[in-house]
Design an enzyme around this catalytic site. Structure first.
Site, PDB file in Angstrom:
ATOM      1  N   ARG A 137      44.647  29.759  -0.073  1.00 43.89           N
ATOM      2  CA  ARG A 137      44.189  30.919   0.313  1.00 43.89           C
ATOM      3  C   ARG A 137      42.815  31.126   0.779  1.00 43.89           C
ATOM      4  O   ARG A 137      41.976  31.370   1.617  1.00 43.89           O
ATOM      5  CB  ARG A 137      44.618  32.210  -0.261  1.00 43.89           C
ATOM      6  N   VAL A 170      44.957  51.992 -16.683  1.00 48.58           N
ATOM      7  CA  VAL A 170      44.982  53.470 -16.707  1.00 48.58           C
ATOM      8  C   VAL A 170      43.921  54.142 -15.712  1.00 48.58           C
ATOM      9  O   VAL A 170      44.309  55.056 -14.901  1.00 48.58           O
ATOM     10  CB  VAL A 170      44.573  53.859 -18.218  1.00 48.58           C
ATOM     11  N   ARG A 256      13.883  66.989 -10.802  1.00 52.10           N
ATOM     12  CA  ARG A 256      12.479  67.296 -10.283  1.00 52.10           C
ATOM     13  C   ARG A 256      11.496  67.511 -11.297  1.00 52.10           C
ATOM     14  O   ARG A 256      11.934  68.344 -12.474  1.00 52.10           O
ATOM     15  CB  ARG A 256      12.245  67.886  -9.083  1.00 52.10           C
ATOM     16  N   HIS A 257      10.418  67.342 -11.387  1.00 54.33           N
ATOM     17  CA  HIS A 257       9.246  68.238 -12.264  1.00 54.33           C
ATOM     18  C   HIS A 257       9.434  69.579 -12.029  1.00 54.33           C
ATOM     19  O   HIS A 257      10.163  70.199 -11.236  1.00 54.33           O
ATOM     20  CB  HIS A 257       7.787  67.643 -11.684  1.00 54.33           C
ATOM     21  N   ASN A 263       3.474  73.487  -4.723  1.00 59.17           N
ATOM     22  CA  ASN A 263       4.734  73.914  -4.317  1.00 59.17           C
ATOM     23  C   ASN A 263       4.523  75.472  -3.966  1.00 59.17           C
ATOM     24  O   ASN A 263       5.086  75.933  -2.946  1.00 59.17           O
ATOM     25  CB  ASN A 263       5.846  73.884  -5.639  1.00 59.17           C
ATOM     26  N   ARG A 306       2.392  66.205 -12.690  1.00 58.92           N
ATOM     27  CA  ARG A 306       3.658  67.326 -12.660  1.00 58.92           C
ATOM     28  C   ARG A 306       4.670  66.563 -13.500  1.00 58.92           C
ATOM     29  O   ARG A 306       5.193  67.363 -14.302  1.00 58.92           O
ATOM     30  CB  ARG A 306       4.083  67.938 -11.639  1.00 58.92           C
ATOM     31  N   GLU A 326       5.882  60.140  -5.936  1.00 61.70           N
ATOM     32  CA  GLU A 326       6.402  60.748  -4.778  1.00 61.70           C
ATOM     33  C   GLU A 326       6.027  60.082  -3.509  1.00 61.70           C
ATOM     34  O   GLU A 326       5.050  59.242  -3.490  1.00 61.70           O
ATOM     35  CB  GLU A 326       5.867  62.313  -4.534  1.00 61.70           C
ATOM     36  N   HIS A 391      10.622  63.373  -8.286  1.00 56.62           N
ATOM     37  CA  HIS A 391      10.113  64.079  -7.156  1.00 56.62           C
ATOM     38  C   HIS A 391      11.098  64.186  -6.023  1.00 56.62           C
ATOM     39  O   HIS A 391      12.021  63.586  -6.312  1.00 56.62           O
ATOM     40  CB  HIS A 391       8.740  63.407  -6.615  1.00 56.62           C
TER      41      HIS A 391
END
EC number: 2.7.1.105
Length: 469
Positions: A137, A170, A256-257, A263, A306, A326, A391
């Site tokens: 095969r 299983v 994330r931080h 932000n 951060r 980041e 990040h």
């Protein structure tokens, strides 16, 4: 001798390319990742319940994630599509002529689809998932590859540990469509008889008889390996990946931080410290990790302030990874989306048109980020319990790998602040639990706006920008 062509810069990826007849000429490097000069056919080998499908699915997911168009072809699924109801192991008996005929038809149908994918649809790698336990095969499949100009690489999974085999049965086979509504003991007995149907004719890859083939043999899910004649870069990547994965139960925690000062102001990138709510989150994260009572937990952060401030609250050792930093927004670092639209409206529109491949001027794209994060994925596959504090863009890339998300979906995956994602690998995928740690934070997720045209008005470009100070 023809004079060199002028160069122009692709506005999306910022790649220099020849300029011909007033238009940019499409160079191979702009068409996508190409790690091999011809398509590759990966052929699984091994008895049932040896983890072949597990390996096939993981390998397919990994190769697609790094940008190599890959598809899995499971011959068992072709058989289920052709024979709607499975009765018993007798279908697999070596003297069952009708069964043999159907199984051969299924293998040929799968190989025909492999040919379409690799030769007509632009695929780079096909994973042919079947037992392929006889030399005859495998020779047929190898010849098929030769005739179509593919390189063939065999992956054999050998397992003699009865506990591992029993666990495979299983976990996987009792959830198989073949055994829906069947008694558990009856299904196990039937499946053991099915394995016996293959055992007498099984011919393992042999270091002498198969010395001209390219292959890896994996013994007892990674206890030892035999590697033979690795032919090119993509095969070496495959070998490296397969030598890093394991099946030990574990969980990976991604977050994330804590919320940062930038932000709050809706500014991207930079290296700010945590806001008061971000510092509060880090305390909640420490309590959460303590409550989980995780054995031998490793903690990884980026090298940005951060994430390190967030990890410090845990009072445990942690590793800083520069590759977890980041995405680099280049000239747009520390700008708001409104400022980017005001100063660079073309860039803002191009990013909305193809967020995965768009590269910031003097910065990175998500595509770049995936390549940067590959060592992290390799190390995550080797490890057991890990907490990664990272990040938004980085977390999206890692999440896309574990959840098998397409490149187009990746930049829009939701990774909110102050939320931990617990990823637990299961048979053929990953179970995800999202745990919000009850500290409010700003929303930093921006959906793709409907209008992505470069001449759109500002209000339509900014319609999905989240609220900020």
């Amino acid at each position: 001798m023809a004079s060199p062509r002028e160069l122009t810069q692709n506005p999306l990826k910022k790649i220099w390319m020849p300029y011909s007849n007033g238009r940019p000429a499409l160079h191979a490097s702009q068409r996508g990742v190409c790690m091999t000069n011809c398509p590759t056919l990966i052929v699984m080998v091994g008895l049932p319940a040896r983890g072949k499908t597990y390996i096939s699915k993981k390998l397919t997911r990994y190769l697609n994630w790094i940008g190599v168009p890959t598809r899995e072809f499971n011959v068992g699924q072709y058989r289920r599509d052709m024979v709607k109801t499975y009765k018993s192991f007798e279908f697999f008996l070596p003297d069952n002529e009708e069964g043999l005929k159907i199984r051969k038809q299924c293998a040929l149908a799968a190989l025909n689809d492999v040919r379409k994918f690799l030769s007509e649809e632009g695929g780079h790698v096909a994973v042919f998932d079947a037992t392929n336990t006889t030399r005859e095969r495998r020779a047929m499949i190898f010849n098929f590859g030769e005739q179509n100009g593919y390189k063939t690489f065999f992956v054999e999974s050998i397992c003699v540990d009865p506990e591992v085999i029993a666990a495979n049965i299983v976990q996987v086979k009792l959830g198989s469509p073949d055994y829906v509504n069947r008694d558990s003991d009856e299904a196990t007995e039937d499946f053991m008889r099915r394995i016996e149907c293959y055992e007498n004719s099984y011919e393992s890859l042999d270091e002498e008889q198969d010395r001209d083939l390219s292959y890896i043999k994996i013994m007892d899910v990674g206890q030892s390996y035999v590697v033979n004649r690795v032919a090119d870069h993509i095969q070496s990547r495959i070998v490296y990946y397969l030598m890093n994965i394991h099946v030990t139960p574990r969980s990976i925690y991604l977050c994330r931080h804590g919320e940062s000062e930038l932000n709050l102001k809706g500014r991207i990138g930079g290296d700010p410290g945590l806001s008061p709510r971000g510092r509060e989150f880090s305390k909640h994260l420490a309590q959460f990790i303590s409550d989980q009572n995780i054995k031998d937990l490793k903690v990884w952060t980026s090298q940005m302030k951060r994430t390190i401030q967030t990890a410090e609250a845990l009072s445990v050792p942690y590793e800083q990874w520069k590759v977890l930093n980041e995405i680099d927004a280049g000239v747009c670092e520390e700008m708001t989306y409104e400022e980017i639209q005001d100063h660079y409206p073309l860039e803002f529109a191009l990013r909305d048109q193809d967020k995965y491949r768009y590269r910031y001027p003097k910065g990175e794209s998500y595509e770049d980020l995936v390549q940067r994060l590959e060592p992290v994925i390799m190390e995550l596959e080797r490890q057991e319990n890990v907490l990664v504090i990272c990040h938004q863009a980085v977390m999206r890339c890692l999440l896309a790998y574990f959840l098998d998300k397409a490149a187009e979906e990746l930049p829009y995956l939701k990774c909110p602040l102050h939320t931990v994602l617990k990823l637990t690998p299961v048979a053929y995928g990953c179970k995800v639990e999202s745990i919000f740690l009850n500290v409010a934070a700003v929303n930093t997720h921006r959906d793709r706006p409907q209008n992505v045209d470069i001449s759109r008005p500002s209000e339509e470009a900014l319609v999905t920008v989240p609220a900020h100070q």
